[in-house]
Design a protein around this motif. Structure first.
Motif, PDB file in Angstrom:
ATOM      1  N   VAL A   1       0.860  -1.188   0.000  1.00  0.00           N
ATOM      2  CA  VAL A   1       0.000   0.000   0.000  1.00  0.00           C
ATOM      3  C   VAL A   1       0.892   1.232   0.000  1.00  0.00           C
ATOM      4  N   GLU A   2       0.688   2.110  -0.935  1.00  0.00           N
ATOM      5  CA  GLU A   2       1.430   3.369  -0.958  1.00  0.00           C
ATOM      6  C   GLU A   2       0.792   4.325   0.032  1.00  0.00           C
ATOM      7  N   VAL A   3       1.549   4.806   1.011  1.00  0.00           N
ATOM      8  CA  VAL A   3       0.992   5.662   2.055  1.00  0.00           C
ATOM      9  C   VAL A   3       1.590   7.069   2.002  1.00  0.00           C
TER      10      VAL A   3
ATOM     11  N   LYS B   1       1.052   8.819  -4.320  1.00  0.00           N
ATOM     12  CA  LYS B   1      -0.117   8.158  -4.893  1.00  0.00           C
ATOM     13  C   LYS B   1      -1.103   9.163  -5.496  1.00  0.00           C
ATOM     14  N   ILE B   2      -0.883  10.464  -5.240  1.00  0.00           N
ATOM     15  CA  ILE B   2      -1.780  11.516  -5.710  1.00  0.00           C
ATOM     16  C   ILE B   2      -1.067  12.335  -6.792  1.00  0.00           C
ATOM     17  N   LYS B   3      -1.725  12.578  -7.886  1.00  0.00           N
ATOM     18  CA  LYS B   3      -1.151  13.412  -8.934  1.00  0.00           C
ATOM     19  C   LYS B   3      -0.865  14.802  -8.379  1.00  0.00           C
ATOM     20  N   GLY B   4       0.377  15.236  -8.498  1.00  0.00           N
ATOM     21  CA  GLY B   4       0.787  16.521  -7.949  1.00  0.00           C
ATOM     22  C   GLY B   4       1.168  16.449  -6.493  1.00  0.00           C
ATOM     23  N   GLY B   5       1.183  15.252  -5.942  1.00  0.00           N
ATOM     24  CA  GLY B   5       1.413  15.099  -4.516  1.00  0.00           C
ATOM     25  C   GLY B   5       2.859  15.260  -4.088  1.00  0.00           C
ATOM     26  N   ASP B   6       3.814  15.093  -5.001  1.00  0.00           N
ATOM     27  CA  ASP B   6       5.217  15.209  -4.618  1.00  0.00           C
ATOM     28  C   ASP B   6       5.535  16.603  -4.088  1.00  0.00           C
TER      29      ASP B   6
ATOM     30  N   GLY C   1     -10.662  14.166  -4.398  1.00  0.00           N
ATOM     31  CA  GLY C   1     -10.436  12.795  -3.983  1.00  0.00           C
ATOM     32  C   GLY C   1     -10.492  12.659  -2.476  1.00  0.00           C
ATOM     33  N   TYR C   2     -10.505  11.422  -2.046  1.00  0.00           N
ATOM     34  CA  TYR C   2     -10.643  11.110  -0.615  1.00  0.00           C
ATOM     35  C   TYR C   2      -9.550  11.773   0.221  1.00  0.00           C
ATOM     36  N   TRP C   3      -8.288  11.574  -0.175  1.00  0.00           N
ATOM     37  CA  TRP C   3      -7.198  12.080   0.658  1.00  0.00           C
ATOM     38  C   TRP C   3      -7.089  13.598   0.585  1.00  0.00           C
TER      39      TRP C   3
END
Length: 827
Positions: A281-283, A287-292, A330-332
């Motif tokens: 599982v990526e935590v 895992k989110i586009k633009g998340g870096d 999204g959820y996160w």
């Protein structure tokens, strides 16, 4: 009078819950909150009851691994025993709900429930599913999974029965079914208007070694959850102990633990992990586009955080909020924005409060609400608006550093505003589950606040809306400042006294009727009716009421004596023109939880039967709390409550019988010191009746209770309709002064008996009744009686404490016979 002889949705963020004082948040909490922003993993723990959860694991997952962690308890624990009072059923469920919320505030988890009702101990999941609507409760579990979107689901119990209680096994069965069903769009498709299908990565069983059952194996995944958190200054075992010790009604106070603590896990669905729960599982934000970019901003925030000056992080937190807001929905994204908004408020030192000076907001009256804001750390904060119940103020006012801004407004409470009621009690319930009309409320742990205020602010130039419940604030001279929920109430409510009623042709007990005005109210030609929902006619026409009721004033009335041959509920209603009042306001007060107020129909159980009693004066040693003394009074006995002082000083020979309340030996260690005195009382011709005690570690349960040997087991008869066989039909307890028949065991509620006697001295004790649950051997330990000297000793697990308040006629007759044992005639 009893005489005394004188010779204890989806869970809101922590700041939104009701509590008895404002929650304190330290810089360490804020720092950990910033770290948690960089963790995008979630775990849902599932079991059957409050206190089933593994609080150490929840604390570890929430505060060490920083996962979003939830506990789904299928029930609210309504069917348990109560160590701190006489509340049972839904009232006990209300208490245990608040205890769970208190536990989660400590261990960092979030709390959820299904609609399932805890109807008492169940021996098998098959029995459980005869009461619960299996498909409905499965749907509730699926709903919470789809809403919470856990990466990993963990069950406390297995599907194979090692957990003992049928509810335990049922919770695991439903969790494993829901693991698959939540991902299937063809299952519970009506939910997809609000949520989407969700497939958790895996479902695990948190194996255990307790109660003589060891399900742990070395080939299972194991994790050390016993670490120490220097930010919090506690080990996870210490946090867990504080959390678990909130379950005070169950007597689950435990010591803190330190050092290594291994938890074991067996995989029941999905790929088995080899090294950690989140394997595969990526935590992270990757895992989110633009998340870096978000991850780098959080890392910089964490590195620069100043524990002495958290307000210096506010501009960067606001910038982070803007960056996350621009991501795809999204959820996160939604979850982290909620966490981030509260962090901004915390790091700003913002104090946002809305309070009343009265606990009630009365329909057709007004309520005065005070708003207080304080920018305690001098952050760039501008107050734009305060919105509440149609009131919208505009300020555009910068909040100076550490200066209170106070505002008070009065709000009219219209008749259309609903009374404040726990949502699961709003509709008549089914035998095995609550009826909830709003599907969006399923899973929600607590009642909605009566009023919620929105504070619209600009912080560092960015707009935010903070919602806070309006609460009742007052100062107790001993406890200091306290906060409690505000309750919307009707202008008039009714109540009946006592809580239940017993009557015979000879015993004509009266009902007291209280009409309580919550505001200045004029009653003109108001019709007062005493009736029964079970029969289509008035029981008594009380008459017409013409009265002026001042605010908080009660007018009391009494009926004529009731003793006719009728058993069932009695209800009262008051009708004035088009307005009808038929609700009773109920309050539950315990120091360790917020005050609880709810409404129920103004009705009480009524039992009527032919009854003969012998003896007059009863000594009663109270235990964990029950309503048996009140029932004894209504049967015509004089009841004297015996504390340690009274038991030591009084001549026990004055009592025709002495009864011990439920769990008396669990809760009164001093009873051990009076064994010889009580046995002498029996030997001299007295009659000692000991109601159930538990075989747990609560109190001195190994105390010697009777003149001859027996022990207490966990054996019980959970089928309240189980056939009862009379082992000794000629025994006085079945014949004097009342002839006991099978009809006397009709209409029992929840169960027949609990905590049976075992290993009794068969040369001394007589067994009277035999009964059995389906598929089990017959049990004879629910009622054992021994002659000792001139008197009698009885131990009974028969649940008189449930049956008497429920208005079961046969329970009154059987108890009268037990009390008359030392008065018997020859047969």
């Amino acid at each position: 009078m009893i005489k005394r002889n004188f010779v204890c949705w989806l869970c809101c963020l922590p700041l939104l819950v009701f509590s008895q004082a404002p929650r304190s948040v330290t810089s360490a909490d804020m720092y950990q909150g910033i770290q948690k922003l960089n963790v995008l993993g979630s775990v849902l723990y599932i079991a059957a009851h409050p206190d089933d959860e593994n609080t150490r694991l929840i604390a570890y997952l929430s505060k060490d691994r920083l996962y979003r962690t939830g506990y789904l308890s299928l029930t609210r624990g309504d069917g348990g025993q109560n160590l701190i009072g006489d509340e049972q059923g839904i009232e006990l469920g209300l208490i245990r709900t608040q205890e769970l919320l208190a536990a989660r505030r400590i261990d960092g988890g979030e709390q959820f429930f299904t609609r399932a009702f805890d109807f008492g101990y169940s021996k098998t999941p098959e029995e459980t599913f005869t009461k619960w609507d299996r498909e409905k409760i499965l749907g509730d579990v699926v709903w919470v999974i789809r809403k919470f979107q856990p990466d990993v689901i963990i069950t406390r119990f297995p599907t194979t029965g090692e957990g003992g209680h049928g509810h335990h096994t049922a919770s695991a069965i439903l969790a494993n079914e829901a693991f698959t069903a939540a991902a299937d769009p063809n299952r519970f498709p009506e939910q997809l208007k609000y949520v989407k299908p969700w497939q958790a990565r895996r479902i695990l069983w948190n194996t255990f070694n307790f109660g003589g059952t060891n399900t742990q194996r070395e080939d299972q995944l194991k994790i050390d959850v016993g670490g120490y958190n220097p930010l919090l200054g506690k080990s996870y075992g210490e946090i867990a102990a504080e959390s678990r010790s909130q379950h005070k009604s169950q007597g689950f106070g435990v010591p803190g633990s330190r050092g290594e603590a291994l938890e074991y896990f067996a995989t029941t669905g999905g790929p088995a992990p080899q090294t950690n729960l989140m394997e595969g599982v990526e935590v992270s934000w990757s895992k989110i586009k633009g998340g870096d970019a978000v991850s780098k901003m959080i890392a910089a925030l964490s590195a620069a955080f100043d524990l002495q000056h958290p307000e210096r992080s506010v501009p960067a937190l606001v910038a982070l909020h803007k960056t996350i807001s621009e991501l795809e929905e999204g959820y996160w994204k939604a979850q982290k924005l909620k966490e981030l908004q509260e962090l901004i408020a915390q790091c700003s030192g913002l104090f946002l409060d809305a309070t009343t000076t009265e606990p009630y907001a009365v329909q057709t009256d007004s309520v005065r609400i005070a708003f207080t804001l304080n920018n305690r750390l001098g952050t760039d904060v501008v107050l734009e608006n305060i919105l509440l119940d149609g009131y919208d103020s505009s300020f555009h006012q910068a909040l100076a550093a550490n200066r209170n801004v106070n505002l008070t407004r009065t709000f009219y409470v219209p008749l259309s505003r609903p009374v404040t009621q726990p949502y699961w009690l709003a509709n008549k319930m089914e035998p095995g589950y609550y009826n909830v009309s709003n599907p969006l409320q399923i899973g929600q742990p607590d009642a909605d606040p009566a009023y919620t205020v929105s504070f619209r602010l600009k912080i560092a130039g960015a707009p935010f809306v903070f919602e806070r419940p309006v609460r009742y604030r007052y100062t107790d001279p001993v406890k200091g400042e306290l906060y409690e929920p505000v309750t919307v109430v009707p202008a008039v409510y009714l109540s009946l006294r006592p809580d239940f009623l017993f009557g015979t042709k000879e015993i004509q007990n009266r009902i007291g009727i209280d009409i309580r005005g919550m505001k200045n109210t004029r009653l003109d030609n108001a019709k007062l009716h005493l009736h029964s929902p079970d029969i289509d006619e008035d029981i008594q026409k009380i008459g017409t009421i013409n009265a002026e009721l001042a605010a908080r004033q009660t007018r009391s009335y009494e009926t004529d004596g009731l003793g006719f041959p009728f058993s069932g509920p009695l209800a009262i209603s008051l009708k004035q023109g088009d307005i009808s009042y038929s609700q009773s306001l109920q309050s539950i007060r315990h120091d360790h939880i917020p005050d609880i107020t709810y409404f129920k129909p103004a009705a009480i159980p009524f039992a009527s039967t032919r009854l003969v009693t012998y003896g007059k004066r009863i000594g009663y040693i109270t235990g964990a709390g029950d309503k048996v003394p009140a029932a004894l009074e209504q049967m015509g006995y004089e009841v004297v409550l015996l504390t340690e002082k009274e038991l030591a000083r009084n001549n026990l020979g004055q009592f025709d019988a002495i009864l011990t309340g439920v769990r008396a030996y669990n809760t009164n260690e001093w009873l051990n010191s009076y064994y010889d005195r009580l046995m002498q009382y029996v030997n001299d011709g007295g009659n000692l009746i000991v109601q159930y005690n538990t075989s747990s570690n609560i109190g001195p349960v190994r105390a010697k209770m009777g003149p001859y040997d027996f022990t207490i087991s966990r054996t019980r008869i959970t089928d309240e309709n189980a056939a009862v066989t009379f082992l000794q039909p000629g025994h006085p307890v079945l014949n004097f002064p009342n002839k006991i028949t099978a009809d006397d065991f009709t209409g029992w509620v929840q169960e027949r008996s609990i905590y049976h006697a075992v290993n009794w001295d068969k040369s001394r004790f007589e067994t009277i009744l035999s009964m059995q649950d389906p598929g089990e051997n017959a049990e004879e330990g629910s009622l054992i009686i021994a002659k000792h000297g001139k008197g009698y000793f009885t131990y009974t697990g028969l649940v008189f404490f449930r049956e008497l308040p429920a208005g079961v006629p046969g329970a009154y007759r059987l108890l009268a016979n037990l009390i008359a044992l030392n008065k018997k005639k020859a047969f």
